[in-house]
Design a protein around this motif. Structure first.
Motif, PDB file in Angstrom:
ATOM      1  N   GLY A  10       7.714   3.458  -5.147  1.00 41.17           N
ATOM      2  CA  GLY A  10       6.452   4.173  -5.147  1.00 41.17           C
ATOM      3  C   GLY A  10       6.099   5.211  -5.561  1.00 41.17           C
ATOM      4  O   GLY A  10       7.148   5.955  -5.917  1.00 41.17           O
ATOM      5  N   MET A  11       4.965   6.093  -5.290  1.00 40.42           N
ATOM      6  CA  MET A  11       4.610   7.197  -5.347  1.00 40.42           C
ATOM      7  C   MET A  11       5.854   8.308  -5.131  1.00 40.42           C
ATOM      8  O   MET A  11       5.650   9.505  -5.911  1.00 40.42           O
ATOM      9  CB  MET A  11       2.791   8.029  -5.586  1.00 40.42           C
ATOM     10  CG  MET A  11       2.699   9.444  -5.850  1.00 40.42           C
ATOM     11  SD  MET A  11       1.113   9.815  -5.567  1.00 40.42           S
ATOM     12  CE  MET A  11       0.472   9.023  -4.145  1.00 40.42           C
ATOM     13  N   CYS A  36      15.827  -4.392  -0.544  1.00 44.70           N
ATOM     14  CA  CYS A  36      15.413  -3.353   1.071  1.00 44.70           C
ATOM     15  C   CYS A  36      14.385  -4.075   1.371  1.00 44.70           C
ATOM     16  O   CYS A  36      13.533  -2.870   0.721  1.00 44.70           O
ATOM     17  CB  CYS A  36      16.152  -2.067   1.088  1.00 44.70           C
ATOM     18  SG  CYS A  36      16.283  -1.740   2.595  1.00 44.70           S
ATOM     19  N   ASN A  37      14.254  -5.663   1.698  1.00 38.87           N
ATOM     20  CA  ASN A  37      12.350  -5.903   2.749  1.00 38.87           C
ATOM     21  C   ASN A  37      12.715  -5.062   3.796  1.00 38.87           C
ATOM     22  O   ASN A  37      13.358  -5.831   4.646  1.00 38.87           O
ATOM     23  CB  ASN A  37      12.599  -7.176   1.789  1.00 38.87           C
ATOM     24  CG  ASN A  37      10.666  -7.723   2.287  1.00 38.87           C
ATOM     25  OD1 ASN A  37      10.445  -6.509   2.598  1.00 38.87           O
ATOM     26  ND2 ASN A  37      10.372  -8.474   1.843  1.00 38.87           N
ATOM     27  N   THR A  39      10.600  -6.080   5.645  1.00 39.17           N
ATOM     28  CA  THR A  39       9.841  -7.098   6.404  1.00 39.17           C
ATOM     29  C   THR A  39      11.040  -8.338   6.880  1.00 39.17           C
ATOM     30  O   THR A  39      10.883  -9.010   7.806  1.00 39.17           O
ATOM     31  CB  THR A  39       8.627  -7.686   5.961  1.00 39.17           C
ATOM     32  OG1 THR A  39       8.557  -8.629   4.884  1.00 39.17           O
ATOM     33  CG2 THR A  39       7.473  -6.845   5.734  1.00 39.17           C
ATOM     34  N   ALA A  60       8.310   2.886   1.915  1.00 39.21           N
ATOM     35  CA  ALA A  60       7.917   1.467   1.666  1.00 39.21           C
ATOM     36  C   ALA A  60       6.620   1.751   1.971  1.00 39.21           C
ATOM     37  O   ALA A  60       6.931   1.824   3.346  1.00 39.21           O
ATOM     38  CB  ALA A  60       8.718   0.139   2.089  1.00 39.21           C
ATOM     39  N   THR A  63      -0.665   0.362   1.294  1.00 37.21           N
ATOM     40  CA  THR A  63      -1.661   1.640   0.883  1.00 37.21           C
ATOM     41  C   THR A  63      -2.635   1.548   0.071  1.00 37.21           C
ATOM     42  O   THR A  63      -3.136   2.610  -0.007  1.00 37.21           O
ATOM     43  CB  THR A  63      -0.449   2.953   0.194  1.00 37.21           C
ATOM     44  OG1 THR A  63      -0.344   2.750  -1.385  1.00 37.21           O
ATOM     45  CG2 THR A  63       0.780   2.918   0.785  1.00 37.21           C
ATOM     46  N   SER A 101       3.261   8.809   7.831  1.00 35.90           N
ATOM     47  CA  SER A 101       2.002   8.127   7.863  1.00 35.90           C
ATOM     48  C   SER A 101       0.694   8.946   7.993  1.00 35.90           C
ATOM     49  O   SER A 101       1.308   9.618   6.804  1.00 35.90           O
ATOM     50  CB  SER A 101       1.884   8.068   9.808  1.00 35.90           C
ATOM     51  OG  SER A 101       0.783   7.084  10.771  1.00 35.90           O
ATOM     52  N   TYR A 126      -5.563  -0.334   7.530  1.00 37.14           N
ATOM     53  CA  TYR A 126      -4.666   0.618   7.382  1.00 37.14           C
ATOM     54  C   TYR A 126      -4.544   1.120   8.166  1.00 37.14           C
ATOM     55  O   TYR A 126      -3.170   1.861   8.881  1.00 37.14           O
ATOM     56  CB  TYR A 126      -5.040   1.211   6.401  1.00 37.14           C
ATOM     57  CG  TYR A 126      -4.086   2.088   5.860  1.00 37.14           C
ATOM     58  CD1 TYR A 126      -2.485   1.678   5.400  1.00 37.14           C
ATOM     59  CD2 TYR A 126      -4.834   3.936   5.746  1.00 37.14           C
ATOM     60  CE1 TYR A 126      -1.995   2.408   4.603  1.00 37.14           C
ATOM     61  CE2 TYR A 126      -3.263   4.259   5.109  1.00 37.14           C
ATOM     62  CZ  TYR A 126      -2.285   4.395   4.731  1.00 37.14           C
ATOM     63  OH  TYR A 126      -0.935   5.035   3.850  1.00 37.14           O
ATOM     64  N   MET A 152      -2.694  12.267  -0.910  1.00 39.01           N
ATOM     65  CA  MET A 152      -1.782  12.373  -1.302  1.00 39.01           C
ATOM     66  C   MET A 152      -1.489  12.482  -2.946  1.00 39.01           C
ATOM     67  O   MET A 152      -2.387  11.633  -3.965  1.00 39.01           O
ATOM     68  CB  MET A 152      -0.584  11.716  -1.134  1.00 39.01           C
ATOM     69  CG  MET A 152       1.119  11.973  -0.741  1.00 39.01           C
ATOM     70  SD  MET A 152       2.078  11.341   0.103  1.00 39.01           S
ATOM     71  CE  MET A 152       2.229   9.722  -0.543  1.00 39.01           C
TER      72      MET A 152
HETATM   73  N1  LIG Z   1      -0.920   8.204  -0.584  1.00 37.25           N
HETATM   74  C1  LIG Z   1      -1.561   8.552  -0.211  1.00 37.25           C
HETATM   75  O1  LIG Z   1      -2.355   9.929   0.214  1.00 37.25           O
HETATM   76  C2  LIG Z   1      -0.882   8.538   0.963  1.00 37.25           C
HETATM   77  C3  LIG Z   1      -1.771   9.420   2.425  1.00 37.25           C
HETATM   78  C4  LIG Z   1      -1.118   8.822   3.333  1.00 37.25           C
HETATM   79  C5  LIG Z   1       0.115   8.644   4.223  1.00 37.25           C
HETATM   80  N2  LIG Z   1       0.735   8.785   2.398  1.00 37.25           N
HETATM   81  C6  LIG Z   1       1.853   7.931   3.563  1.00 37.25           C
HETATM   82  O2  LIG Z   1       3.187   8.130   2.499  1.00 37.25           O
HETATM   83  C7  LIG Z   1       3.810   6.513   2.785  1.00 37.25           C
HETATM   84  C8  LIG Z   1       4.128   6.554   1.113  1.00 37.25           C
HETATM   85  O3  LIG Z   1       2.874   6.227   0.497  1.00 37.25           O
HETATM   86  P1  LIG Z   1       3.477   6.628  -0.908  1.00 37.25           P
HETATM   87  O4  LIG Z   1       1.449   6.925  -1.728  1.00 37.25           O
HETATM   88  O5  LIG Z   1       3.831   6.821  -2.087  1.00 37.25           O
HETATM   89  O6  LIG Z   1       2.711   4.756  -1.488  1.00 37.25           O
HETATM   90  P2  LIG Z   1       2.954   3.566  -2.972  1.00 37.25           P
HETATM   91  O7  LIG Z   1       2.921   4.474  -4.069  1.00 37.25           O
HETATM   92  O8  LIG Z   1       2.088   2.492  -2.229  1.00 37.25           O
HETATM   93  O9  LIG Z   1       4.524   3.527  -1.918  1.00 37.25           O
HETATM   94  C9  LIG Z   1       4.881   2.547  -0.934  1.00 37.25           C
HETATM   95  C10 LIG Z   1       5.603   1.503  -2.003  1.00 37.25           C
HETATM   96  O10 LIG Z   1       6.819   0.213  -1.129  1.00 37.25           O
HETATM   97  C11 LIG Z   1       6.528  -0.471  -1.985  1.00 37.25           C
HETATM   98  N3  LIG Z   1       6.606  -2.046  -0.483  1.00 37.25           N
HETATM   99  C12 LIG Z   1       5.338  -3.073  -0.109  1.00 37.25           C
HETATM  100  N4  LIG Z   1       6.125  -3.644   1.058  1.00 37.25           N
HETATM  101  C13 LIG Z   1       7.396  -3.832   0.588  1.00 37.25           C
HETATM  102  C14 LIG Z   1       8.518  -4.131   1.681  1.00 37.25           C
HETATM  103  N5  LIG Z   1       7.601  -4.685   2.051  1.00 37.25           N
HETATM  104  N6  LIG Z   1       9.042  -3.852   1.760  1.00 37.25           N
HETATM  105  C15 LIG Z   1       9.918  -2.718   0.766  1.00 37.25           C
HETATM  106  N7  LIG Z   1       9.096  -1.986   0.146  1.00 37.25           N
HETATM  107  C16 LIG Z   1       7.323  -2.187  -0.399  1.00 37.25           C
HETATM  108  C17 LIG Z   1       5.242  -1.400  -2.904  1.00 37.25           C
HETATM  109  O11 LIG Z   1       5.509  -1.720  -3.122  1.00 37.25           O
HETATM  110  P3  LIG Z   1       4.893  -2.969  -3.794  1.00 37.25           P
HETATM  111  O12 LIG Z   1       3.854  -1.667  -5.141  1.00 37.25           O
HETATM  112  O13 LIG Z   1       4.866  -3.492  -4.723  1.00 37.25           O
HETATM  113  O14 LIG Z   1       3.394  -3.751  -3.168  1.00 37.25           O
HETATM  114  C18 LIG Z   1       5.506   0.066  -2.716  1.00 37.25           C
HETATM  115  O15 LIG Z   1       5.676   0.866  -4.650  1.00 37.25           O
HETATM  116  C19 LIG Z   1       3.258   6.147   2.181  1.00 37.25           C
HETATM  117  O16 LIG Z   1       3.693   5.254   4.043  1.00 37.25           O
HETATM  118  C20 LIG Z   1       2.074   5.992   2.777  1.00 37.25           C
HETATM  119  O17 LIG Z   1       1.068   5.317   4.566  1.00 37.25           O
HETATM  120  C21 LIG Z   1       0.125   7.844   1.646  1.00 37.25           C
END
Ligand SMILES: NC(=O)c1ccc[n+]([C@@H]2O[C@H](COP(=O)([O-])OP(=O)(O)OC[C@H]3O[C@@H](n4cnc5c(N)ncnc54)[C@H](OP(=O)(O)O)[C@@H]3O)[C@@H](O)[C@H]2O)c1
Length: 289
Positions: A10-11, A36-37, A39, A60, A63, A101, A126, A152
């Protein structure tokens, strides 16, 4: 400190990996989801037994805010039950848990920045699923940092900054909503503050975003303005303000979700950069590549 990082593709996770490579005080091990899943509690236990970390940073999550409306079971499973599993394994092994979060746990009806004490009231799936994850953490006996962040963007992954740039490459007019206000946040700044927070041992829930509020429309205008100065391009791009209803998206969004950062500033002593300054650093860095 040895850290197990989940959600490695992820990002935010990729920003943690790239930052920790430059820091001698952190060894970060970032297995892929197959190893490392979150769920699957036995998958987490196996990773923990193999790696023996002192901290687990959970990046993880599911999103895709609009897709969560359709795939509700997946949303609650990953963002809710997944966090419960992590908290349980961290509690069993006395591992520090860091989890993220969102501002989307709030309904957006407040007119001043949300503090950690404000009552969440999510208006989309969400947000509900992320709140469930928060509740599991707050009720666990693990040592934890729960960091709520917002809007983000960063080098890797899909995000608003990249979306605006990609549209501006193809189109003279980019339509962006001006009736949702929040705080943009650069992943680099979140990583820095999270690692600083880890050193404090002042566990609990914290808000973090860049300083300064704006609408998505103002955010897009600033992206284009900076790029016009840096690259001498996008001069004919116009950012057109529209209303959220015109987008017809599956999930509702809070109209106002700025976060108060007083608590994290006191705990870390860090001065938080303004969103315009961080955006400029980010775009300048991207521009050098
Ligand atoms: N992006 C934003 O603007 C934002 C804002 C506020 C808070 N946040 C929080 O910040 C955190 C990081 O966000 P991000 O934007 O970096 O998210 P992201 O880019 O969507 O990365 C999340 C990663 O988790 C993986 N994933 C999904 N299900 C999983 C599982 N069961 N086990 C292991 N990995 C799993 C996803 O894989 P797949 O893509 O293959 O499903 C993805 O690579 C999250 O908690 C998000 O809620 C983000």
């Amino acid at each position: 400190m040895k850290v197990l990082l989940t959600g490695s593709k992820g990002m935010l996770a990729k920003e943690f990996v790239s930052e920790c490579c430059n820091r001698k005080d952190y060894t970060i091990i970032a297995p892929e989801e197959e190893e490392c899943n979150i769920t699957d509690i036995s998958s987490i236990r196996n990773a923990v037994n193999r790696i023996n970390p002192q901290a687990l940073i959970n990046c993880a999550a599911y999103t895709d805010v609009d897709a969560c409306e359709v795939n509700q079971e997946k949303a609650f499973n990953v963002n809710g039950e997944g966090v419960k599993n992590l908290a349980q394994v961290c509690e069993e092994n006395d591992i520090l848990l860091v989890h993220f979060s969102t501002d989307f746990v709030f309904d957006g009806k407040k007119e001043s920045p949300y503090t950690e004490k404000d009552k969440p009231n999510p208006i989309n799936i969400y947000g509900e699923s992320k709140l469930l994850g928060e509740q599991y953490m707050l009720n666990s006996h693990a040592r934890f940092f729960l960091i709520r962040t917002s809007w983000m963007y960063g080098k890797r992954g899909n995000n608003f900054v990249k979306a605006v740039i990609n549209k501006a490459v193809d189109q003279f007019e980019v339509r962006v909503v001006d009736d949702q206000v929040g705080n943009p946040t650069w992943t680099r700044n979140i990583v820095d503050i999270s690692l600083r927070l880890l050193e404090t041992e002042q566990y609990g829930i914290y808000n973090y975003s860049n300083e300064g509020d704006c609408s998505w429309h103002e955010f897009a205008c600033e992206i284009i303005r900076i790029l016009q100065n840096l690259e001498n391009k996008f001069h004919s791009t116009r950012i057109i303000p529209i209303k959220s209803v015109q987008l017809k998206r599956a999930a509702k969004r809070p109209t106002y979700s700025a976060l108060s950062k007083s608590k994290i500033k006191t705990a870390t002593g860090i001065e938080i950069p303004h969103w315009k300054d961080s955006l400029k650093f980010f775009l300048e860095e991207e521009n050098k590549l």
